[in-house]
Design an enzyme around this catalytic site. Sequence first.
Site, PDB file in Angstrom:
ATOM      1  N   LYS A 115      14.869 -32.773 -22.905  1.00  0.00           N
ATOM      2  CA  LYS A 115      16.148 -33.344 -22.470  1.00  0.00           C
ATOM      3  C   LYS A 115      16.319 -34.762 -23.022  1.00  0.00           C
ATOM      4  O   LYS A 115      17.427 -35.195 -23.304  1.00  0.00           O
ATOM      5  CB  LYS A 115      16.232 -33.324 -20.952  1.00  0.00           C
ATOM      6  CG  LYS A 115      16.275 -31.910 -20.343  1.00  0.00           C
ATOM      7  CD  LYS A 115      16.705 -31.980 -18.894  1.00  0.00           C
ATOM      8  CE  LYS A 115      16.302 -30.822 -18.022  1.00  0.00           C
ATOM      9  NZ  LYS A 115      16.544 -29.484 -18.448  1.00  0.00           N
ATOM     10  N   GLU A 199      18.315 -40.067 -13.770  1.00  0.00           N
ATOM     11  CA  GLU A 199      19.755 -39.905 -13.952  1.00  0.00           C
ATOM     12  C   GLU A 199      20.422 -40.253 -12.645  1.00  0.00           C
ATOM     13  O   GLU A 199      19.824 -40.072 -11.580  1.00  0.00           O
ATOM     14  CB  GLU A 199      20.077 -38.422 -14.245  1.00  0.00           C
ATOM     15  CG  GLU A 199      20.208 -38.105 -15.703  1.00  0.00           C
ATOM     16  CD  GLU A 199      20.538 -36.632 -15.960  1.00  0.00           C
ATOM     17  OE1 GLU A 199      20.882 -35.892 -15.021  1.00  0.00           O
ATOM     18  OE2 GLU A 199      20.447 -36.241 -17.123  1.00  0.00           O
ATOM     19  N   HIS A 234      18.693 -25.654  -7.466  1.00  0.00           N
ATOM     20  CA  HIS A 234      19.199 -26.071  -8.782  1.00  0.00           C
ATOM     21  C   HIS A 234      19.222 -24.921  -9.784  1.00  0.00           C
ATOM     22  O   HIS A 234      19.182 -25.145 -10.989  1.00  0.00           O
ATOM     23  CB  HIS A 234      18.382 -27.226  -9.384  1.00  0.00           C
ATOM     24  CG  HIS A 234      18.323 -28.430  -8.513  1.00  0.00           C
ATOM     25  ND1 HIS A 234      19.444 -29.126  -8.126  1.00  0.00           N
ATOM     26  CD2 HIS A 234      17.274 -29.062  -7.934  1.00  0.00           C
ATOM     27  CE1 HIS A 234      19.085 -30.132  -7.355  1.00  0.00           C
ATOM     28  NE2 HIS A 234      17.778 -30.111  -7.208  1.00  0.00           N
ATOM     29  N   ARG A 291      19.289 -20.530 -26.624  1.00  0.00           N
ATOM     30  CA  ARG A 291      18.954 -19.106 -26.485  1.00  0.00           C
ATOM     31  C   ARG A 291      20.135 -18.396 -25.853  1.00  0.00           C
ATOM     32  O   ARG A 291      21.123 -19.006 -25.479  1.00  0.00           O
ATOM     33  CB  ARG A 291      17.742 -18.962 -25.568  1.00  0.00           C
ATOM     34  CG  ARG A 291      18.004 -19.668 -24.243  1.00  0.00           C
ATOM     35  CD  ARG A 291      16.905 -19.448 -23.248  1.00  0.00           C
ATOM     36  NE  ARG A 291      16.966 -20.395 -22.148  1.00  0.00           N
ATOM     37  CZ  ARG A 291      17.694 -20.255 -21.054  1.00  0.00           C
ATOM     38  NH1 ARG A 291      18.448 -19.189 -20.893  1.00  0.00           N
ATOM     39  NH2 ARG A 291      17.683 -21.174 -20.110  1.00  0.00           N
TER      40      ARG A 291
HETATM   41  P1  ADP Z   1      17.451 -27.079 -15.939  1.00  0.00           P
HETATM   42  O1  ADP Z   1      16.834 -27.344 -17.262  1.00  0.00           O
HETATM   43  O2  ADP Z   1      16.474 -26.838 -14.874  1.00  0.00           O
HETATM   44  O3  ADP Z   1      18.524 -26.034 -16.044  1.00  0.00           O
HETATM   45  P2  ADP Z   1      19.633 -29.014 -15.710  1.00  0.00           P
HETATM   46  O4  ADP Z   1      19.588 -30.403 -16.200  1.00  0.00           O
HETATM   47  O5  ADP Z   1      20.436 -28.059 -16.509  1.00  0.00           O
HETATM   48  O6  ADP Z   1      18.153 -28.473 -15.562  1.00  0.00           O
HETATM   49  O7  ADP Z   1      20.153 -29.034 -14.213  1.00  0.00           O
HETATM   50  C1  ADP Z   1      20.150 -27.900 -13.380  1.00  0.00           C
HETATM   51  C2  ADP Z   1      21.021 -28.146 -12.151  1.00  0.00           C
HETATM   52  O8  ADP Z   1      20.555 -29.275 -11.404  1.00  0.00           O
HETATM   53  C3  ADP Z   1      22.466 -28.476 -12.460  1.00  0.00           C
HETATM   54  O9  ADP Z   1      23.253 -27.329 -12.658  1.00  0.00           O
HETATM   55  C4  ADP Z   1      22.878 -29.246 -11.223  1.00  0.00           C
HETATM   56  O10 ADP Z   1      23.150 -28.401 -10.141  1.00  0.00           O
HETATM   57  C5  ADP Z   1      21.632 -30.035 -10.894  1.00  0.00           C
HETATM   58  N1  ADP Z   1      21.670 -31.361 -11.546  1.00  0.00           N
HETATM   59  C6  ADP Z   1      21.114 -31.703 -12.723  1.00  0.00           C
HETATM   60  N2  ADP Z   1      21.332 -33.001 -13.019  1.00  0.00           N
HETATM   61  C7  ADP Z   1      22.067 -33.504 -12.008  1.00  0.00           C
HETATM   62  C8  ADP Z   1      22.614 -34.804 -11.722  1.00  0.00           C
HETATM   63  N3  ADP Z   1      22.428 -35.847 -12.530  1.00  0.00           N
HETATM   64  N4  ADP Z   1      23.322 -34.952 -10.571  1.00  0.00           N
HETATM   65  C9  ADP Z   1      23.499 -33.907  -9.719  1.00  0.00           C
HETATM   66  N5  ADP Z   1      22.999 -32.683  -9.935  1.00  0.00           N
HETATM   67  C10 ADP Z   1      22.294 -32.461 -11.055  1.00  0.00           C
HETATM   68  P1  ADP Z   2      20.027 -19.858 -17.527  1.00  0.00           P
HETATM   69  O1  ADP Z   2      19.506 -21.189 -17.977  1.00  0.00           O
HETATM   70  O2  ADP Z   2      20.063 -18.803 -18.585  1.00  0.00           O
HETATM   71  O3  ADP Z   2      21.287 -19.975 -16.794  1.00  0.00           O
HETATM   72  P2  ADP Z   2      17.777 -19.930 -15.736  1.00  0.00           P
HETATM   73  O4  ADP Z   2      17.873 -21.409 -15.635  1.00  0.00           O
HETATM   74  O5  ADP Z   2      17.673 -19.147 -14.494  1.00  0.00           O
HETATM   75  O6  ADP Z   2      19.025 -19.298 -16.475  1.00  0.00           O
HETATM   76  O7  ADP Z   2      16.582 -19.593 -16.718  1.00  0.00           O
HETATM   77  C1  ADP Z   2      16.450 -18.314 -17.293  1.00  0.00           C
HETATM   78  C2  ADP Z   2      15.031 -17.872 -17.302  1.00  0.00           C
HETATM   79  O8  ADP Z   2      14.248 -18.699 -18.091  1.00  0.00           O
HETATM   80  C3  ADP Z   2      14.358 -17.801 -15.976  1.00  0.00           C
HETATM   81  O9  ADP Z   2      13.493 -16.702 -16.038  1.00  0.00           O
HETATM   82  C4  ADP Z   2      13.597 -19.111 -15.896  1.00  0.00           C
HETATM   83  O10 ADP Z   2      12.493 -18.983 -15.041  1.00  0.00           O
HETATM   84  C5  ADP Z   2      13.200 -19.268 -17.327  1.00  0.00           C
HETATM   85  N1  ADP Z   2      13.122 -20.630 -17.817  1.00  0.00           N
HETATM   86  C6  ADP Z   2      14.144 -21.418 -18.169  1.00  0.00           C
HETATM   87  N2  ADP Z   2      13.722 -22.576 -18.663  1.00  0.00           N
HETATM   88  C7  ADP Z   2      12.379 -22.538 -18.629  1.00  0.00           C
HETATM   89  C8  ADP Z   2      11.327 -23.438 -19.004  1.00  0.00           C
HETATM   90  N3  ADP Z   2      11.567 -24.622 -19.554  1.00  0.00           N
HETATM   91  N4  ADP Z   2      10.061 -23.061 -18.814  1.00  0.00           N
HETATM   92  C9  ADP Z   2       9.798 -21.859 -18.275  1.00  0.00           C
HETATM   93  N5  ADP Z   2      10.730 -20.961 -17.918  1.00  0.00           N
HETATM   94  C10 ADP Z   2      11.992 -21.292 -18.082  1.00  0.00           C
END
Ligand code: ADP
Ligand code: ADP
Length: 479
Positions: A115, A199, A234, A291
Site C-alpha cells: 500500500k 491514515e 473490514h 487480480r
Molecule cells: P484491504 O487490503 O484489507 O482490502 P483496504 O485498504 O482496501 O484494505 O481497506 C479495507 C476496508 O477497511 C475498507 O473498505 C474500509 O471499510 C476500511 N478502511 C480502510 N481504510 C480506511 C480509512 N482510512 N478510514 C476508514 N475506513 C477505512
Molecule cells: P476482494 O478484495 O476481492 O473484494 P477479499 O478482500 O475478501 O476480496 O479478498 C479475497 C480473497 O483473497 C480472500 O480469500 C482473502 O482472504 C484473500 N486475500 C486478499 N488479500 C490477501 C493478502 N494480502 N494475503 C492473503 N490473503 C489475501
Amino acid sequence: MKKILVANRGEIAVRIMSTAKKMGLKTVAIYSTIDRNSPHVKMADEAVCIGEGPSNQSYLLADKIIEIAKKLQVDAIHPGYGFLSENVDFAIACEANSITFIGPNSHAIEIMGSKLAAKETVKAYNIPMVPGLDEAITDIAKAKKVANTIGFPVLIKASAGGGGKGMRIVEDESEFESQMNRAISEATNAFGDGSVFIEKYIASPRHIEIQILADQFGNIVHLFERECSIQRRHQKVIEEAPSSVLSDTIRKQMGEAAIKVAASCNYVGAGTVEFLLDENLNYYFLEMNTRLQVEHPVTESITGLDLVEMQICIARGEKLPFQQSDLKIKGHAIELRIYAEDPLNDFLPSIGFLEEYKLPNGKGIRVDNGIDEGMDVPIYYDPMLAKLITYANTREEAIQLMINAIHNYKVKGISTTLSFGKFVMEHNAFKEGRYDTNFVKKYYNSELLKKQHQEEAEIAAYIALQKYLEDQKQLKLPN
Ligand code: ADP
Ligand code: ADP
Ligand code: MG
C-alpha cells in the site's frame, strides 16, 4: 493458448474453468487431499493432487504448481484471487518458465502489493489520498505528532495487508503505542512484513471501487464502479453495481482517476482501484488489487462482459475490442457472499457437514458455487462457499429478486450469511441506499436477526397449523 491450469479452489476455480471451457481451452485443476471431491476437481479435464489440506502444503506451493504445469504442457496459469494471485515471485517464476501468468506483470504486482509503494507511485498523478503518513512508521514520537495533526481517530494499517486484516483503529493518543505494537505483530504474522503506516480514519465512508481493463498496447478502460460498503471486519459481504450515490460526473472523475492509477504502474489485465468516498462525496485512493476481484460478477451483469474471457484475451496479446465510449451501464446487480459463518455469533466460522445444499435458480439469478451437498466445509481455507448474484432493470427489483433467491437457497448443517443478507435487503437504510461501511455496527445485532427468525418460525408454525386444520376439515368432509 490451448491449456490452462487454475491455481485455486472453490467457486473461483469453477468460475474460471467455465469460461475456459466456453473458449475451447483445456483445463487443469490442482487440489489438496481435503478437496478431492470438490466441484472444481470434477470439472477439470485433468486434475492433480498437490498436497495436504493446509494451504502452505498445497495451494501455496508455487514450485510444485509450476512443475505440474510444465509436465502437463500447460500454456497459462490463472491464479484466481487469494493464494498466489498477488505473489510477485510466482508471476516471475511463470514468466521464467515460459508459462503465461493470467494477470499483470510482476512489476505492477510488486508496486500495488504494498500500500505504501502504491501511494508513492500514484502521488505523481494527482489522485486524492486519505490524509496520513505515507511511509512506514519507525519513529513513534513523530507518528504521534502526525496523528495529532490529522486528528484522532486514526487507522494503523499494514502495508502488505489484505482481506481486511492488519488494521487497528486508534481513538486517542494514549493507546497509540500499544495499538501500533499489536498492528506490527499482526502484520508480521499474517504477511511476513511488519511495515505499518497511519491514515486518517474516515468516519462514515462508502467503499467504492472501479474495475479497469488494460491491454498490452496501452489501452485502458474502466467498467464503472462497485459499491462494497456492507462489510464485517473490514471485509465485504454485499456488493452492488452501480452505486446509488454516484452522479455521472463523479463516476467519470473516479473512472479517470482509476485509469491513471493503472497507467502509473503500466498495468495490463483486469484490476480494481479501491476508493473511500466521504459524506461530502470526496473520494480518496485506498489501494489497487492486481487480480480478479471476488465481486466481479456484478460488473459482468451491468456491462454484459465476461471478465475472465477478457483476462484470457488480454493475456493472449489481443487488443481491447472496445473503447470507453462503447461501454454503458445497463440495469442493476447485487451480490451476496455466502460465507460459512454464523451471523448470530459474531460471524465466526461455522464449519461442518453440508447436510442439505440446494441452489436457487431463475431469470436474473446467478450462483457462483464451489461446494456440493454431502461435503464437509474445510477449516483450512477462506470460509466463502459461494456467491449469489441477482440482476434486474432496477435496484428495487434486484433487491426483491435477492430476497426470493435467499428464500430458495437451502442450506442445512452449517450457518451462513444468507440470513444476514435477507436482513440487509429488508432494511430501510439499505433499501433507500443510505448506508456506509458502518452499516453492521450501526444497524445490525444478532438479537434483531434472532427476533426475525423467531417471528418467521411462528408464522411458519401458524401456516402449518392452518394447513393441518384445512386438511382435517377436508378429511372429515366425506362423512
Ligand atoms: P484491504 O487490503 O484489507 O482490502 P483496504 O485498504 O482496501 O484494505 O481497506 C479495507 C476496508 O477497511 C475498507 O473498505 C474500509 O471499510 C476500511 N478502511 C480502510 N481504510 C480506511 C480509512 N482510512 N478510514 C476508514 N475506513 C477505512
Ligand atoms: P476482494 O478484495 O476481492 O473484494 P477479499 O478482500 O475478501 O476480496 O479478498 C479475497 C480473497 O483473497 C480472500 O480469500 C482473502 O482472504 C484473500 N486475500 C486478499 N488479500 C490477501 C493478502 N494480502 N494475503 C492473503 N490473503 C489475501
Ligand atoms: Mg481492499
